[in-house]
Design a protein around this motif. Structure first.
Motif, PDB file in Angstrom:
ATOM      1  N   MET A   1      67.955  86.163 154.672  1.00 23.88           N
ATOM      2  CA  MET A   1      67.532  87.520 154.476  1.00 23.88           C
ATOM      3  C   MET A   1      66.778  87.308 153.560  1.00 23.88           C
ATOM      4  N   GLU A   2      66.893  86.788 152.445  1.00 27.85           N
ATOM      5  CA  GLU A   2      66.377  86.820 150.747  1.00 27.85           C
ATOM      6  C   GLU A   2      64.620  86.559 150.890  1.00 27.85           C
ATOM      7  N   LEU A   3      64.204  85.759 152.212  1.00 33.73           N
ATOM      8  CA  LEU A   3      63.315  85.361 152.080  1.00 33.73           C
ATOM      9  C   LEU A   3      62.582  86.603 152.936  1.00 33.73           C
ATOM     10  N   TYR A   4      62.993  87.376 153.455  1.00 38.92           N
ATOM     11  CA  TYR A   4      62.453  88.140 154.304  1.00 38.92           C
ATOM     12  C   TYR A   4      62.318  88.982 153.652  1.00 38.92           C
ATOM     13  N   LYS A   5      62.614  89.753 153.146  1.00 39.47           N
ATOM     14  CA  LYS A   5      62.463  91.021 151.252  1.00 39.47           C
ATOM     15  C   LYS A   5      61.554  90.232 150.787  1.00 39.47           C
ATOM     16  N   THR A   6      61.613  89.312 150.175  1.00 37.51           N
ATOM     17  CA  THR A   6      60.688  88.686 149.144  1.00 37.51           C
ATOM     18  C   THR A   6      59.050  89.087 150.156  1.00 37.51           C
ATOM     19  N   ARG A   7      58.944  88.821 151.055  1.00 40.76           N
ATOM     20  CA  ARG A   7      57.626  88.647 152.200  1.00 40.76           C
ATOM     21  C   ARG A   7      57.175  89.670 152.133  1.00 40.76           C
ATOM     22  N   ASN A   8      58.268  90.606 151.989  1.00 40.13           N
ATOM     23  CA  ASN A   8      57.699  92.101 152.327  1.00 40.13           C
ATOM     24  C   ASN A   8      57.630  92.532 150.983  1.00 40.13           C
ATOM     25  N   GLU A   9      58.614  92.077 149.983  1.00 45.40           N
ATOM     26  CA  GLU A   9      57.600  92.962 148.302  1.00 45.40           C
ATOM     27  C   GLU A   9      56.677  92.141 148.270  1.00 45.40           C
ATOM     28  N   LEU A  10      55.931  90.991 148.923  1.00 47.66           N
ATOM     29  CA  LEU A  10      55.257  90.847 148.952  1.00 47.66           C
ATOM     30  C   LEU A  10      54.309  91.549 149.155  1.00 47.66           C
ATOM     31  N   SER A  11      54.452  91.516 150.907  1.00 43.81           N
ATOM     32  CA  SER A  11      52.879  92.419 151.672  1.00 43.81           C
ATOM     33  C   SER A  11      52.613  93.871 151.249  1.00 43.81           C
ATOM     34  N   VAL A  12      53.806  94.365 150.953  1.00 38.68           N
ATOM     35  CA  VAL A  12      53.626  95.949 150.261  1.00 38.68           C
ATOM     36  C   VAL A  12      52.362  95.873 148.557  1.00 38.68           C
ATOM     37  N   ARG A  13      53.280  95.048 147.616  1.00 38.59           N
ATOM     38  CA  ARG A  13      52.836  95.464 146.156  1.00 38.59           C
ATOM     39  C   ARG A  13      51.366  94.784 146.614  1.00 38.59           C
ATOM     40  N   GLY A  14      51.158  93.065 147.473  1.00 38.21           N
ATOM     41  CA  GLY A  14      50.170  93.532 147.535  1.00 38.21           C
ATOM     42  C   GLY A  14      49.068  93.741 148.505  1.00 38.21           C
ATOM     43  N   LYS A  15      49.524  94.314 149.220  1.00 41.88           N
ATOM     44  CA  LYS A  15      48.926  95.351 150.339  1.00 41.88           C
ATOM     45  C   LYS A  15      48.314  94.577 151.338  1.00 41.88           C
ATOM     46  N   ASN A  16      49.262  93.301 151.404  1.00 39.06           N
ATOM     47  CA  ASN A  16      48.556  92.616 152.536  1.00 39.06           C
ATOM     48  C   ASN A  16      47.508  91.794 152.822  1.00 39.06           C
ATOM     49  N   GLY A  17      47.550  91.242 150.789  1.00 37.59           N
ATOM     50  CA  GLY A  17      46.346  90.677 150.498  1.00 37.59           C
ATOM     51  C   GLY A  17      44.554  91.502 150.864  1.00 37.59           C
ATOM     52  N   MET A  18      45.197  93.090 150.967  1.00 38.69           N
ATOM     53  CA  MET A  18      43.402  93.974 151.627  1.00 38.69           C
ATOM     54  C   MET A  18      42.213  93.874 150.280  1.00 38.69           C
ATOM     55  N   GLY A  19      42.665  93.716 148.923  1.00 36.12           N
ATOM     56  CA  GLY A  19      41.670  92.989 148.028  1.00 36.12           C
ATOM     57  C   GLY A  19      40.631  91.833 148.727  1.00 36.12           C
ATOM     58  N   PHE A  20      41.721  91.009 149.034  1.00 37.44           N
ATOM     59  CA  PHE A  20      40.879  90.059 149.121  1.00 37.44           C
ATOM     60  C   PHE A  20      39.911  89.879 150.357  1.00 37.44           C
ATOM     61  N   ILE A  21      41.004  90.750 150.799  1.00 37.38           N
ATOM     62  CA  ILE A  21      40.001  90.616 152.776  1.00 37.38           C
ATOM     63  C   ILE A  21      38.805  91.517 152.666  1.00 37.38           C
ATOM     64  N   THR A  22      38.953  92.623 151.647  1.00 40.57           N
ATOM     65  CA  THR A  22      37.502  93.905 151.765  1.00 40.57           C
ATOM     66  C   THR A  22      36.589  92.895 150.874  1.00 40.57           C
ATOM     67  N   SER A  23      37.115  92.008 149.878  1.00 41.51           N
ATOM     68  CA  SER A  23      36.042  90.815 149.094  1.00 41.51           C
ATOM     69  C   SER A  23      34.813  90.255 150.766  1.00 41.51           C
ATOM     70  N   ALA A  24      36.482  89.488 150.425  1.00 39.51           N
ATOM     71  CA  ALA A  24      35.633  88.807 151.793  1.00 39.51           C
ATOM     72  C   ALA A  24      34.844  89.503 152.765  1.00 39.51           C
ATOM     73  N   PHE A  25      34.703  90.674 153.189  1.00 38.33           N
ATOM     74  CA  PHE A  25      33.569  91.600 153.726  1.00 38.33           C
ATOM     75  C   PHE A  25      33.165  91.784 153.015  1.00 38.33           C
ATOM     76  N   ILE A  26      32.609  91.576 152.075  1.00 41.54           N
ATOM     77  CA  ILE A  26      31.511  91.794 151.051  1.00 41.54           C
ATOM     78  C   ILE A  26      30.600  91.008 151.697  1.00 41.54           C
ATOM     79  N   ILE A  27      31.480  89.619 150.954  1.00 40.25           N
ATOM     80  CA  ILE A  27      30.552  87.986 150.382  1.00 40.25           C
ATOM     81  C   ILE A  27      29.522  88.415 152.088  1.00 40.25           C
ATOM     82  N   TRP A  28      30.256  88.142 153.444  1.00 41.04           N
ATOM     83  CA  TRP A  28      30.143  88.036 154.077  1.00 41.04           C
ATOM     84  C   TRP A  28      28.828  89.106 154.823  1.00 41.04           C
TER      85      TRP A  28
END
Length: 179
Positions: A1-28
């Motif tokens: 259960m701790e792993l699930y919580k840790t992954r969700n924390e990453l998801s919320v804090r990192g906003k699912n990596g949208m900063g990187f995907i948005t940058s990829a959109f700009i690059i492409w």
């Protein structure tokens, strides 16, 4: 259960990596402009390769702008995202082969590598859009590359940019559901 919580924390804090995907959109999008130019394919491929150097500074900037954590200090899975991104570099010999031996296919190979490398982020961020869009991107780009047969290559990076926009939208919905 701790792993699930840790992954969700990453998801919320990192906003699912949208900063990187948005940058990829700009690059492409930049790569699309490169492939709309009248220079030779080899030169376009070199410019495409150099444009990827913008990825990290754009990612940090966009992440800061949207207030997404990209360092993940104090999270045991924090460095895993970095390793998953670095893993993409291991596939670059395929890209280099394409640039040298089959220049018309290099942009397709790079787009497939980009799409495929997104798959494990589904696990990292506990986010289904990555699981869905990684194979959609890879297969769509492959068929597009086969269909284009070396003509109108700009359609490949353009299609990837559109698919990345769809991914950003789906990641945003996933993020909103989690908060």
């Amino acid at each position: 259960m701790e792993l699930y919580k840790t992954r969700n924390e990453l998801s919320v804090r990192g906003k699912n990596g949208m900063g990187f995907i948005t940058s990829a959109f700009i690059i492409w999008s930049i790569i699309t402009i490169i492939f709309l130019q009248s220079t030779g394919t080899y030169q376009k491929n070199i410019y495409m390769l150099f444009s990827t150097g913008l990825m990290f500074p754009f990612s940090v900037s966009v992440s800061t702008l949207i207030k997404a954590d990209w360092k993940f200090e104090n999270n045991p899975l924090g460095s895993l995202g970095l390793y998953l991104n670095i893993a993409q570099l291991i596939y670059f010999p395929i890209l280099f082969w394409g640039i040298i031996k089959s220049p018309n296919d290099a942009v397709m190979l790079f787009a497939i590598i980009t799409g495929a490398h997104l798959f494990p982020f589904g696990w990292l961020y506990n986010s289904k859009p990555y699981y869905i869009m990684a194979p959609v991107i890879s297969v769509t780009v492959m068929f597009l590359g086969l269909y284009l047969n070396g003509e109108n290559l700009w359609l490949i990076p353009f299609s990837l940019a559109i698919l990345l926009l769809i991914l950003i939208y789906l990641l945003h919905l996933d993020y909103k559901r989690k908060i």
